[in-house]
Design an enzyme around this catalytic site. Structure first.
Site, PDB file in Angstrom:
ATOM      1  NE  ARG A  62      -1.348 -28.920 -79.609  1.00 50.86           N
ATOM      2  CZ  ARG A  62      -0.699 -30.034 -79.312  1.00 50.86           C
ATOM      3  NH1 ARG A  62      -1.226 -31.206 -79.598  1.00 50.86           N
ATOM      4  NH2 ARG A  62       0.485 -29.968 -78.753  1.00 50.86           N
TER       5      ARG A  62
ATOM      6  CE  LYS B 123     -14.916 -10.329 -82.432  1.00 49.58           C
ATOM      7  NZ  LYS B 123     -15.125  -8.871 -82.293  1.00 49.58           N
TER       8      LYS B 123
ATOM      9  CD  GLU C 217     -23.408  -5.752 -76.894  1.00 54.17           C
ATOM     10  OE1 GLU C 217     -23.343  -5.214 -78.020  1.00 54.17           O
ATOM     11  OE2 GLU C 217     -22.396  -6.002 -76.197  1.00 54.17           O
TER      12      GLU C 217
ATOM     13  CE  LYS D 130     -21.667 -11.644 -83.005  1.00 54.14           C
ATOM     14  NZ  LYS D 130     -21.250 -11.571 -81.625  1.00 54.14           N
TER      15      LYS D 130
ATOM     16  CD  GLU E 125     -13.451  -7.140 -85.007  1.00 54.88           C
ATOM     17  OE1 GLU E 125     -14.256  -7.808 -84.360  1.00 54.88           O
ATOM     18  OE2 GLU E 125     -12.823  -6.166 -84.549  1.00 54.88           O
TER      19      GLU E 125
ATOM     20  NE  ARG F 133     -17.263 -11.030 -85.073  1.00 56.49           N
ATOM     21  CZ  ARG F 133     -17.316 -12.265 -84.619  1.00 56.49           C
ATOM     22  NH1 ARG F 133     -16.881 -13.268 -85.351  1.00 56.49           N
ATOM     23  NH2 ARG F 133     -17.807 -12.520 -83.419  1.00 56.49           N
TER      24      ARG F 133
ATOM     25  CG  ASN G 269     -16.126  -4.557 -81.652  1.00 57.34           C
ATOM     26  OD1 ASN G 269     -16.680  -5.270 -80.814  1.00 57.34           O
ATOM     27  ND2 ASN G 269     -15.131  -4.978 -82.405  1.00 57.34           N
TER      28      ASN G 269
ATOM     29  CG  HIS H 226     -18.295  -3.036 -78.016  1.00 58.85           C
ATOM     30  ND1 HIS H 226     -19.511  -2.685 -78.552  1.00 58.85           N
ATOM     31  CD2 HIS H 226     -18.479  -4.267 -77.461  1.00 58.85           C
ATOM     32  CE1 HIS H 226     -20.392  -3.664 -78.336  1.00 58.85           C
ATOM     33  NE2 HIS H 226     -19.789  -4.634 -77.677  1.00 58.85           N
TER      34      HIS H 226
ATOM     35  CG  HIS I  99     -14.081  -2.981 -74.564  1.00 56.17           C
ATOM     36  ND1 HIS I  99     -13.568  -3.651 -75.647  1.00 56.17           N
ATOM     37  CD2 HIS I  99     -15.244  -3.606 -74.269  1.00 56.17           C
ATOM     38  CE1 HIS I  99     -14.396  -4.641 -75.992  1.00 56.17           C
ATOM     39  NE2 HIS I  99     -15.418  -4.625 -75.177  1.00 56.17           N
TER      40      HIS I  99
ATOM     41  CG  HIS J  18     -20.039  -5.956 -72.103  1.00 55.02           C
ATOM     42  ND1 HIS J  18     -18.834  -5.481 -72.540  1.00 55.02           N
ATOM     43  CD2 HIS J  18     -20.743  -6.296 -73.226  1.00 55.02           C
ATOM     44  CE1 HIS J  18     -18.791  -5.542 -73.867  1.00 55.02           C
ATOM     45  NE2 HIS J  18     -19.933  -6.039 -74.302  1.00 55.02           N
TER      46      HIS J  18
HETATM   47  P1  NAD Z   1     -22.841 -12.041 -67.300  1.00 52.63           P
HETATM   48  O1  NAD Z   1     -22.391 -13.266 -67.969  1.00 52.63           O
HETATM   49  O2  NAD Z   1     -22.030 -11.513 -66.186  1.00 52.63           O
HETATM   50  O3  NAD Z   1     -24.343 -12.269 -66.810  1.00 52.63           O
HETATM   51  C1  NAD Z   1     -25.000 -11.221 -66.160  1.00 52.63           C
HETATM   52  C2  NAD Z   1     -25.550 -11.637 -64.796  1.00 52.63           C
HETATM   53  O4  NAD Z   1     -26.768 -12.347 -64.972  1.00 52.63           O
HETATM   54  C3  NAD Z   1     -24.652 -12.554 -63.998  1.00 52.63           C
HETATM   55  O5  NAD Z   1     -24.752 -12.229 -62.637  1.00 52.63           O
HETATM   56  C4  NAD Z   1     -25.249 -13.926 -64.271  1.00 52.63           C
HETATM   57  O6  NAD Z   1     -24.947 -14.864 -63.270  1.00 52.63           O
HETATM   58  C5  NAD Z   1     -26.708 -13.596 -64.283  1.00 52.63           C
HETATM   59  N1  NAD Z   1     -27.582 -14.495 -65.025  1.00 52.63           N
HETATM   60  C6  NAD Z   1     -27.313 -15.143 -66.176  1.00 52.63           C
HETATM   61  N2  NAD Z   1     -28.416 -15.737 -66.640  1.00 52.63           N
HETATM   62  C7  NAD Z   1     -29.389 -15.480 -65.752  1.00 52.63           C
HETATM   63  C8  NAD Z   1     -30.764 -15.813 -65.699  1.00 52.63           C
HETATM   64  N3  NAD Z   1     -31.363 -16.464 -66.693  1.00 52.63           N
HETATM   65  N4  NAD Z   1     -31.476 -15.402 -64.632  1.00 52.63           N
HETATM   66  C9  NAD Z   1     -30.889 -14.670 -63.653  1.00 52.63           C
HETATM   67  N5  NAD Z   1     -29.605 -14.303 -63.664  1.00 52.63           N
HETATM   68  C10 NAD Z   1     -28.865 -14.700 -64.710  1.00 52.63           C
HETATM   69  O7  NAD Z   1     -22.995 -10.836 -68.343  1.00 52.63           O
HETATM   70  P2  NAD Z   1     -23.588 -10.756 -69.811  1.00 52.63           P
HETATM   71  O8  NAD Z   1     -24.152  -9.405 -69.906  1.00 52.63           O
HETATM   72  O9  NAD Z   1     -24.414 -11.912 -70.152  1.00 52.63           O
HETATM   73  O10 NAD Z   1     -22.280 -10.860 -70.725  1.00 52.63           O
HETATM   74  C11 NAD Z   1     -21.264  -9.885 -70.656  1.00 52.63           C
HETATM   75  C12 NAD Z   1     -19.974 -10.519 -71.142  1.00 52.63           C
HETATM   76  O11 NAD Z   1     -20.122 -10.914 -72.488  1.00 52.63           O
HETATM   77  C13 NAD Z   1     -18.795  -9.583 -71.073  1.00 52.63           C
HETATM   78  O12 NAD Z   1     -17.698 -10.249 -70.511  1.00 52.63           O
HETATM   79  C14 NAD Z   1     -18.533  -9.247 -72.522  1.00 52.63           C
HETATM   80  O13 NAD Z   1     -17.192  -8.961 -72.776  1.00 52.63           O
HETATM   81  C15 NAD Z   1     -18.960 -10.504 -73.210  1.00 52.63           C
HETATM   82  N6  NAD Z   1     -19.340 -10.313 -74.600  1.00 52.63           N
HETATM   83  C16 NAD Z   1     -18.800 -11.119 -75.529  1.00 52.63           C
HETATM   84  C17 NAD Z   1     -19.160 -11.022 -76.849  1.00 52.63           C
HETATM   85  C18 NAD Z   1     -18.634 -11.999 -77.859  1.00 52.63           C
HETATM   86  O14 NAD Z   1     -18.832 -11.784 -79.059  1.00 52.63           O
HETATM   87  N7  NAD Z   1     -17.983 -13.076 -77.433  1.00 52.63           N
HETATM   88  C19 NAD Z   1     -20.088 -10.056 -77.254  1.00 52.63           C
HETATM   89  C20 NAD Z   1     -20.637  -9.220 -76.283  1.00 52.63           C
HETATM   90  C21 NAD Z   1     -20.259  -9.356 -74.947  1.00 52.63           C
HETATM   91  N1  GLY Z   2     -19.570  -8.538 -80.193  1.00 57.31           N
HETATM   92  C1  GLY Z   2     -18.783  -8.190 -81.300  1.00 57.31           C
HETATM   93  C2  GLY Z   2     -18.472  -9.317 -82.202  1.00 57.31           C
HETATM   94  O1  GLY Z   2     -18.895 -10.434 -82.000  1.00 57.31           O
HETATM   95  O2  GLY Z   2     -17.767  -9.140 -83.143  1.00 57.31           O
END
Ligand code: NAD
Ligand code: GLY
Length: 375
Positions: free
Chosen positions: A126, A148, A190, A232, A242, A246, A250, A253, A257, A270
């Site tokens: 939890r 998030k 982003e 942010k 949100e 907030r 998006n 997005h 998405h 993404h």
């Molecule tokens: P990812 O986590 O898939 O990383 C991208 C690639 O880079 C992967 O292959 C990873 O292994 C590689 N990598 C990571 N660090 C590295 C480094 N330093 N050197 C070499 N390779 C490296 O993708 P991302 O773009 O980081 O994140 C996308 C995800 O984030 C999506 O799932 C999206 O939905 C989520 N997201 C969440 C929020 C939130 O607010 N929680 C906001 C935006 C995006």
């Molecule tokens: N990436 C959108 C949010 O964090 O609200």
């Protein structure tokens, strides 16, 4: 031990859930970064097969002075693995190692690792403490900040998750030097997003420094990460869950998405889907008369210059499903969006430079924009 003055700090102000975002080069190996974390017998580093050989040993060594046991779980890499099955690997490790509710989780990787580790931390016993150690540009400017957490469902992106804030976010800018160019561009989507929704001066700065950003110049990356996190932090500080404001984060997005889910998770990154989604949302804003053609063209040029796609894909028909036309496919996917209300799609649109609005639009107009933007 005090932090070096070279470390920039942005604060997320959320009363008792407030925390700092630390930004500098070389933070992973800096003992001062880790020595204020809560005492616990064990830590679990969650990372993936790509990031582990690059950075896990460095983090493991830094944490060894603080925790008696530092375990590591190495997940498969990719958006396609942001699933229940992969999440369970984290729980298997925690339970198999006899971890308790004081165990601290460390998310070492991009947004996929960060979102899954955060969700695991929110739900294991939890709720256990966790730290974000983002290693992609996208994760440093967005996903590691704001609490998030989620996994995907085949019918919709990030549909299962929780709001759960980390104890701190540690952005080691040095880790960005090993990012492939395509991933850097994905992160730039982003970064660009913050300009049209909140800060036109930042948009001017991004345009002027795009070559430096794409060349991974440390000073340019440091500014992009800091300013993105400041914007942010301000938004999340006003609307953590949100309920309103907030949603502007998006921008791009809703279309994005739909591209990710419609093409199959991992086909488009993404950030690529968000980049193209911003183009579509901007064209919709233009069609509604909220921005003029000059503003829309400027944004499309910047997205393209960042190395991101500006033409949307034609989505394949779902397996075993009816062959719907492309615009219908987008509309069906966008109705699953978390912002949708009673099946009414709500878009984040640009309502004049530097200002976003969340509103619906007539389906016929959305169809026209999709038809014009996709090939
Ligand atoms: P990812 O986590 O898939 O990383 C991208 C690639 O880079 C992967 O292959 C990873 O292994 C590689 N990598 C990571 N660090 C590295 C480094 N330093 N050197 C070499 N390779 C490296 O993708 P991302 O773009 O980081 O994140 C996308 C995800 O984030 C999506 O799932 C999206 O939905 C989520 N997201 C969440 C929020 C939130 O607010 N929680 C906001 C935006 C995006
Ligand atoms: N990436 C959108 C949010 O964090 O609200």
């Amino acid at each position: 031990m005090p932090l070096s003055p070279a470390v920039e700090t942005v604060s997320i102000a959320l009363a008792e859930r407030s925390y700092p975002i630390l930004i500098a080069s070389g933070l992973l190996g800096d003992a001062a970064v880790w020595d204020d974390l809560p005492a616990a017998g064990a830590a679990l580093i969650v990372t993936n097969v790509t990031v582990a050989p690059l950075y896990a040993a460095r983090l493991q060594a830094a944490l060894a002075g603080r925790y008696r046991q530092v375990h590591t779980v190495v997940l498969p890499d990719g958006e396609a693995f942001k699933t229940w099955e992969t999440l369970n690997r984290i729980f298997d490790e925690l339970l198999g190692r006899g971890c308790d509710r004081r165990t601290v989780l460390f998310a070492l990787g991009g947004g996929v690792v960060g979102d899954m580790t955060g969700f695991a931390a929110a739900s294991f016993m939890r709720g256990v403490p966790f730290v974000q150690v983002p290693t992609t540009l996208l994760a440093q400017v967005d996903s590691s900040v704001g609490g998030k957490t989620a996994i995907n469902h085949p019918l919709g992106k990030n549909m299962i998750g929780a709001f759960y804030q980390p104890l701190k976010v540690v952005c080691d800018l040095q880790t960005l030097q090993s990012l492939p160019a395509r991933e850097l561009s994905a992160g730039l989507a982003e970064v660009i997003k913050y300009g049209p929704i909140a800060d036109m001066a930042f948009l001017d700065w991004i345009e002027a420094h795009l070559p430096a950003l794409r060349a991974c110049e440390p000073a340019a990356l440091a500014h992009a990460v800091r300013r993105s996190c400041e914007i942010k932090a301000s938004v999340v500080g006003q609307d953590e869950r949100e309920t309103g404001l907030r949603a502007i984060l998006n921008f791009g997005h809703t279309f994005g998405h739909a591209i990710e889910a419609g093409m199959g998770y991992g086909q488009w990154l993404h950030g690529e889907a968000v980049g193209c989604g911003m183009v579509m949302a901007t064209r919709l804003s233009q069609a509604l008369g909220l921005v003029d053609a000059a503003f829309a063209d400027r944004l499309v040029r910047l997205v393209a210059a960042a190395g991101l796609p500006v033409v949307g894909p034609v989505l394949p028909a779902p397996q075993g499903g009816p062959a719907a036309d492309n615009a219908e496919r987008y509309l069906a996917l966008m109705r699953v969006d978390k912002k949708a209300q009673d099946g009414d799609i709500r878009f984040v649109l640009i309502d004049g430079p530097g200002r976003a609005v969340v509103r619906s639009a007539p389906d016929a107009l959305v169809r026209q924009v999709i038809d014009a933007c996709c090939r």
